[in-house]
Design a protein around this motif. Structure first.
Motif, PDB file in Angstrom:
ATOM      1  N   PHE A   1      -8.933  11.630  29.324  1.00 48.31           N
ATOM      2  CA  PHE A   1      -9.346  10.231  29.183  1.00 48.31           C
ATOM      3  C   PHE A   1      -8.272   9.275  29.682  1.00 48.31           C
ATOM      4  O   PHE A   1      -8.565   8.317  30.405  1.00 48.31           O
ATOM      5  N   GLU A   2      -7.039   9.525  29.322  1.00 46.34           N
ATOM      6  CA  GLU A   2      -5.924   8.682  29.741  1.00 46.34           C
ATOM      7  C   GLU A   2      -5.739   8.710  31.261  1.00 46.34           C
ATOM      8  O   GLU A   2      -5.626   7.664  31.908  1.00 46.34           O
ATOM      9  N   LEU A   3      -5.719   9.912  31.842  1.00 44.44           N
ATOM     10  CA  LEU A   3      -5.464  10.035  33.274  1.00 44.44           C
ATOM     11  C   LEU A   3      -6.675   9.643  34.121  1.00 44.44           C
ATOM     12  O   LEU A   3      -6.517   9.071  35.201  1.00 44.44           O
ATOM     13  N   HIS A   4      -7.863   9.939  33.632  1.00 43.93           N
ATOM     14  CA  HIS A   4      -9.068   9.525  34.340  1.00 43.93           C
ATOM     15  C   HIS A   4      -9.043   8.008  34.561  1.00 43.93           C
ATOM     16  O   HIS A   4      -9.271   7.530  35.678  1.00 43.93           O
TER      17      HIS A   4
ATOM     18  N   ILE B   1      -7.102  19.730  42.690  1.00 47.14           N
ATOM     19  CA  ILE B   1      -6.045  19.775  41.676  1.00 47.14           C
ATOM     20  C   ILE B   1      -6.603  19.168  40.400  1.00 47.14           C
ATOM     21  O   ILE B   1      -7.095  18.041  40.402  1.00 47.14           O
ATOM     22  N   LYS B   2      -6.524  19.930  39.312  1.00 45.75           N
ATOM     23  CA  LYS B   2      -7.126  19.526  38.046  1.00 45.75           C
ATOM     24  C   LYS B   2      -6.098  19.291  36.948  1.00 45.75           C
ATOM     25  O   LYS B   2      -6.389  18.642  35.956  1.00 45.75           O
ATOM     26  N   ASP B   3      -4.904  19.832  37.117  1.00 51.24           N
ATOM     27  CA  ASP B   3      -3.843  19.729  36.114  1.00 51.24           C
ATOM     28  C   ASP B   3      -3.209  18.335  36.155  1.00 51.24           C
ATOM     29  O   ASP B   3      -2.725  17.891  37.202  1.00 51.24           O
ATOM     30  N   GLY B   4      -3.201  17.651  35.004  1.00 58.87           N
ATOM     31  CA  GLY B   4      -2.702  16.287  34.931  1.00 58.87           C
ATOM     32  C   GLY B   4      -1.257  16.138  35.362  1.00 58.87           C
ATOM     33  O   GLY B   4      -0.922  15.220  36.116  1.00 58.87           O
ATOM     34  N   THR B   5      -0.397  17.025  34.908  1.00 54.53           N
ATOM     35  CA  THR B   5       1.019  16.932  35.266  1.00 54.53           C
ATOM     36  C   THR B   5       1.191  17.099  36.766  1.00 54.53           C
ATOM     37  O   THR B   5       1.939  16.343  37.404  1.00 54.53           O
ATOM     38  N   LYS B   6       0.503  18.052  37.357  1.00 57.46           N
ATOM     39  CA  LYS B   6       0.585  18.274  38.798  1.00 57.46           C
ATOM     40  C   LYS B   6       0.081  17.040  39.554  1.00 57.46           C
ATOM     41  O   LYS B   6       0.684  16.622  40.555  1.00 57.46           O
ATOM     42  N   CYS B   7      -1.012  16.457  39.079  1.00 56.23           N
ATOM     43  CA  CYS B   7      -1.540  15.246  39.717  1.00 56.23           C
ATOM     44  C   CYS B   7      -0.505  14.124  39.683  1.00 56.23           C
ATOM     45  O   CYS B   7      -0.267  13.470  40.701  1.00 56.23           O
TER      46      CYS B   7
ATOM     47  N   LYS C   1       7.839  -0.409  39.625  1.00 55.55           N
ATOM     48  CA  LYS C   1       7.443  -0.375  38.214  1.00 55.55           C
ATOM     49  C   LYS C   1       6.527   0.813  37.933  1.00 55.55           C
ATOM     50  O   LYS C   1       6.688   1.515  36.937  1.00 55.55           O
ATOM     51  N   THR C   2       5.573   1.045  38.822  1.00 54.30           N
ATOM     52  CA  THR C   2       4.642   2.162  38.634  1.00 54.30           C
ATOM     53  C   THR C   2       5.382   3.494  38.689  1.00 54.30           C
ATOM     54  O   THR C   2       5.107   4.393  37.876  1.00 54.30           O
ATOM     55  N   LEU C   3       6.325   3.624  39.606  1.00 58.31           N
ATOM     56  CA  LEU C   3       7.121   4.860  39.680  1.00 58.31           C
ATOM     57  C   LEU C   3       7.903   5.091  38.398  1.00 58.31           C
ATOM     58  O   LEU C   3       7.960   6.223  37.893  1.00 58.31           O
ATOM     59  N   TRP C   4       8.495   4.048  37.862  1.00 60.96           N
ATOM     60  CA  TRP C   4       9.236   4.169  36.604  1.00 60.96           C
ATOM     61  C   TRP C   4       8.298   4.660  35.490  1.00 60.96           C
ATOM     62  O   TRP C   4       8.635   5.573  34.732  1.00 60.96           O
ATOM     63  N   MET C   5       7.109   4.062  35.397  1.00 59.23           N
ATOM     64  CA  MET C   5       6.173   4.427  34.333  1.00 59.23           C
ATOM     65  C   MET C   5       5.665   5.858  34.494  1.00 59.23           C
ATOM     66  O   MET C   5       5.613   6.617  33.511  1.00 59.23           O
ATOM     67  N   LEU C   6       5.310   6.233  35.710  1.00 56.82           N
ATOM     68  CA  LEU C   6       4.813   7.593  35.939  1.00 56.82           C
ATOM     69  C   LEU C   6       5.914   8.626  35.707  1.00 56.82           C
ATOM     70  O   LEU C   6       5.657   9.693  35.149  1.00 56.82           O
ATOM     71  N   ASN C   7       7.111   8.318  36.119  1.00 54.39           N
ATOM     72  CA  ASN C   7       8.231   9.230  35.893  1.00 54.39           C
ATOM     73  C   ASN C   7       8.497   9.379  34.394  1.00 54.39           C
ATOM     74  O   ASN C   7       8.808  10.478  33.915  1.00 54.39           O
ATOM     75  N   SER C   8       8.354   8.285  33.642  1.00 56.42           N
ATOM     76  CA  SER C   8       8.523   8.352  32.178  1.00 56.42           C
ATOM     77  C   SER C   8       7.455   9.240  31.558  1.00 56.42           C
ATOM     78  O   SER C   8       7.715   9.965  30.596  1.00 56.42           O
ATOM     79  N   TYR C   9       6.250   9.209  32.098  1.00 57.47           N
ATOM     80  CA  TYR C   9       5.173  10.064  31.625  1.00 57.47           C
ATOM     81  C   TYR C   9       5.533  11.545  31.798  1.00 57.47           C
ATOM     82  O   TYR C   9       5.220  12.372  30.944  1.00 57.47           O
ATOM     83  N   LEU C  10       6.206  11.851  32.894  1.00 59.97           N
ATOM     84  CA  LEU C  10       6.551  13.249  33.193  1.00 59.97           C
ATOM     85  C   LEU C  10       7.688  13.793  32.327  1.00 59.97           C
ATOM     86  O   LEU C  10       7.850  15.002  32.230  1.00 59.97           O
ATOM     87  N   LYS C  11       8.469  12.935  31.721  1.00 58.92           N
ATOM     88  CA  LYS C  11       9.634  13.382  30.929  1.00 58.92           C
ATOM     89  C   LYS C  11       9.233  13.974  29.610  1.00 58.92           C
ATOM     90  O   LYS C  11       8.327  13.656  28.983  1.00 58.92           O
TER      91      LYS C  11
END
Length: 155
Positions: A46-49, A96-102, A145-155
């Protein structure tokens, strides 16, 4: 010799070439995001969609803005997937279906885009092309800003 908007024609031609490269990358990026939005699976669905929809809607707007800037500079925007695939550095991302990979792919794609945006910003500054400077400055700030947020998601 200057073009209609008062920019040196040779510099405007170079900018149009680089903007077409950026356009091609945004088109592939856009389609990658659509695929992620459609095919995402798992707990973060839901979040990533929703996030992928937000990102592809933003990319869609940027695609139009870039194409119109190319036209303003008296160039012709690329407009076929054949040309996009031949020109783009961003590769297609398929099935690609895996959220982290996406998200990892999105971060990599944004890194490619911001590098090109900075190059275009430099060329536009040299050409005294305030329209392209403003466009790239806005894109760079948003992308950072988007890169910072997405990178924070991956941590």
């Amino acid at each position: 010799m200057k073009n209609l908007v008062g920019i040196d024609k040779k510099k405007a031609e170079k900018l149009a070439v680089e903007l077409n490269i950026l356009l091609a990358d945004y088109e592939i990026f856009y389609q990658n995001l659509r695929g992620f939005h459609w095919n995402i699976k798992g707990r973060d669905f839901f979040e990533l969609h929703d996030k992928f929809e937000e990102l592809y809607n933003d990319a869609f707007v940027k695609i139009d803005e870039i194409a119109e800037r190319i036209l303003t500079l008296e160039g012709e925007p690329l407009h076929t997937y054949t040309d996009y695939l031949k020109t783009a550095e961003i590769p297609e991302a398929k099935s690609i279906k895996d959220g982290t990979k996406c998200i990892e792919i999105v971060v990599k794609n944004f890194s490619t885009l911001i590098t090109k945006e900075r190059l275009i910003l430099s060329l536009a500054t040299d050409a005294d092309d305030e329209g392209t400077v403003a466009l790239m400055s806005d894109y760079i700030a948003e992308t950072e800003k988007t890169l910072w947020m997405l990178n924070s998601y991956l941590k």
